[in-house]
Design a protein around this motif. Structure first.
Motif, mmCIF file in Angstrom:
data_model
loop_
_atom_site.group_PDB
_atom_site.id
_atom_site.type_symbol
_atom_site.label_atom_id
_atom_site.label_comp_id
_atom_site.label_asym_id
_atom_site.label_seq_id
_atom_site.Cartn_x
_atom_site.Cartn_y
_atom_site.Cartn_z
ATOM 1 N N PRO A 37 0.828 -1.210 0.000
ATOM 2 C CA PRO A 37 0.000 0.000 0.000
ATOM 3 C C PRO A 37 0.857 1.252 0.000
ATOM 4 O O PRO A 37 2.085 1.186 0.183
ATOM 5 N N ASN A 38 0.237 2.398 -0.209
ATOM 6 C CA ASN A 38 0.956 3.668 -0.119
ATOM 7 C C ASN A 38 1.625 3.788 1.245
ATOM 8 O O ASN A 38 1.014 3.499 2.276
ATOM 9 N N GLY A 39 2.883 4.218 1.232
ATOM 10 C CA GLY A 39 3.605 4.385 2.488
ATOM 11 C C GLY A 39 4.229 3.119 3.025
ATOM 12 O O GLY A 39 4.820 3.123 4.110
ATOM 13 N N ALA A 40 4.132 2.017 2.256
ATOM 14 C CA ALA A 40 4.679 0.745 2.738
ATOM 15 C C ALA A 40 6.202 0.709 2.682
ATOM 16 O O ALA A 40 6.835 -0.074 3.385
ATOM 17 N N GLY A 41 6.802 1.546 1.814
ATOM 18 C CA GLY A 41 8.254 1.564 1.690
ATOM 19 C C GLY A 41 8.777 1.117 0.344
ATOM 20 O O GLY A 41 9.984 0.914 0.182
ATOM 21 N N LYS A 42 7.899 1.000 -0.658
ATOM 22 C CA LYS A 42 8.327 0.505 -1.971
ATOM 23 C C LYS A 42 9.329 1.451 -2.631
ATOM 24 O O LYS A 42 10.403 1.029 -3.066
ATOM 25 N N THR A 43 8.973 2.730 -2.716
ATOM 26 C CA THR A 43 9.871 3.693 -3.372
ATOM 27 C C THR A 43 11.154 3.873 -2.580
ATOM 28 O O THR A 43 12.240 4.019 -3.163
ATOM 29 N N THR A 44 11.054 3.821 -1.256
ATOM 30 C CA THR A 44 12.273 3.914 -0.433
ATOM 31 C C THR A 44 13.198 2.739 -0.729
ATOM 32 O O THR A 44 14.423 2.903 -0.814
ATOM 33 N N THR A 45 12.626 1.554 -0.899
ATOM 34 C CA THR A 45 13.442 0.379 -1.245
ATOM 35 C C THR A 45 14.181 0.607 -2.549
ATOM 36 O O THR A 45 15.390 0.340 -2.657
ATOM 37 N N VAL A 46 13.479 1.109 -3.555
ATOM 38 C CA VAL A 46 14.105 1.395 -4.845
ATOM 39 C C VAL A 46 15.198 2.449 -4.685
ATOM 40 O O VAL A 46 16.303 2.315 -5.226
#
Length: 308
Positions: A37-46
């Motif tokens: 979901p939004n805010g889960a950390g996906k973009t931070t992981t990338v």
């Protein structure tokens, strides 16, 4: 044969823990999809894996290089396409690609640009300003720019957000073509159908933790509700079959019987053998399994639509 290896990766912004010790491995030449979901950390992981953000703890190797100590080698090996197309509207498509080729100091930049325009079906629009491009054309150009220099690992952060269904399917075909050439894809998406269609493996990220990993089929089997639907020619056959499978659900009007099952071949073979033993034949059958939206709901407590 591993393109990306991550162990105990942690990242916080102030008191907000975004990544709370994640572990994952991405084999070469595969598509790995990170859902959440939004805010889960996906973009931070990338951002961490592409050396744009430093991790607070843990280790990661991309293309065999440590992201903390060998950032230049990591950047040389990867391509990144973010959530929004990073193209210059004032330039033509050809000029955008040539700019990237010049920045990378490619000796054969003109040839590379020509091949990419051909590959992404942008030859006719090559000399037009990008400001005149549709959303799908902009995303194709953005991905083409990512491929200048021939990266073997590509990070796609929600690459089809906002695209119409036709443009999305075009992007899927492009991604499949890249993998067929041996490129590794790290894909983040909120479109569960996209992960289901493309990914070899899927991980679900929620609250900074990976709550599940596996193939799409493996993740679907985590959720109850799968069944085999049998349709019979007569009510008598339907009733006879229902007595064989006591946990089944029958629909007398449609002459169908739903027998619980996970879609595996062994249970299916046993079911059909049992029907044959009692001289019963279904005129048709179909296997129904939970989809990734069911998995997402079960693991995160919300649907993918509500998580956007």
């Amino acid at each position: 044969m591993t393109a990306i290896t991550v162990s105990g990766l942690r990242k916080a912004f102030g008191d907000k823990v975004v990544l709370d010790g994640i572990d994952l491995d991405v084999p070469q030449g595969t598509i790995f999809s990170l859902l959440g979901p939004n805010g889960a950390g996906k973009t931070t992981t990338v951002n961490v894996l592409t050396t744009l953000t430093k991790a607070d703890a843990g280790t990661a190797r991309v293309a065999g290089h440590d992201i903390a100590t060998d950032t230049r080698a990591v950047r040389a090996a990867i391509g990144v396409t973010g959530q929004f197309a990073a193209v210059d509207d004032l330039l033509t498509g050809q000029e955008n690609l040539r700019l990237v080729a010049d920045l990378k100091r490619l000796p054969d930049g003109k040839r590379v640009v020509g091949e990419l325009l051909e590959r992404f079906d942008l030859v006719e629009a090559a000399r037009k300003p990008v400001s005149t491009y549709s959303g799908g054309m902009r995303r194709k150009l953005d991905l083409a720019m990512t491929l200048v220099g021939g990266p073997r690992i590509i990070f796609l952060d929600e690459p089809t957000t906002g695209l119409d269904p036709r443009s999305r399917r075009t992007m899927w075909e492009i991604v499949r073509g890249l993998v067929a050439d041996g490129v590794t894809i790290f894909l983040t998406t909120q479109y569960l159908e996209e992960a289901d269609r493309l990914a070899d493996r899927v991980a679900v990220l929620d609250g900074g933790r990976l709550v599940a990993q596996g193939t799409p089929a493996e993740l679907k089997r985590l959720v109850p509700g799968g069944h085999v639907r049998l349709r019979f020619a007569t009510a008598a056959e339907l009733d006879a079959a229902a007595t064989l499978f006591t946990e089944s659900t029958k629909d007398c009007e449609a002459l169908t019987l739903d027998v619980p099952g996970d879609g595996g071949t062994k249970p299916l073979r046993a079911l059909l053998d049992r029907l044959a033993e009692h001289s019963l034949d279904a005129v048709e059958f179909s296997v129904h399994t939970p989809d990734l939206d069911d998995v997402f709901l079960a693991l995160t407590g919300r649907t993918a639509e509500a998580a956007k």
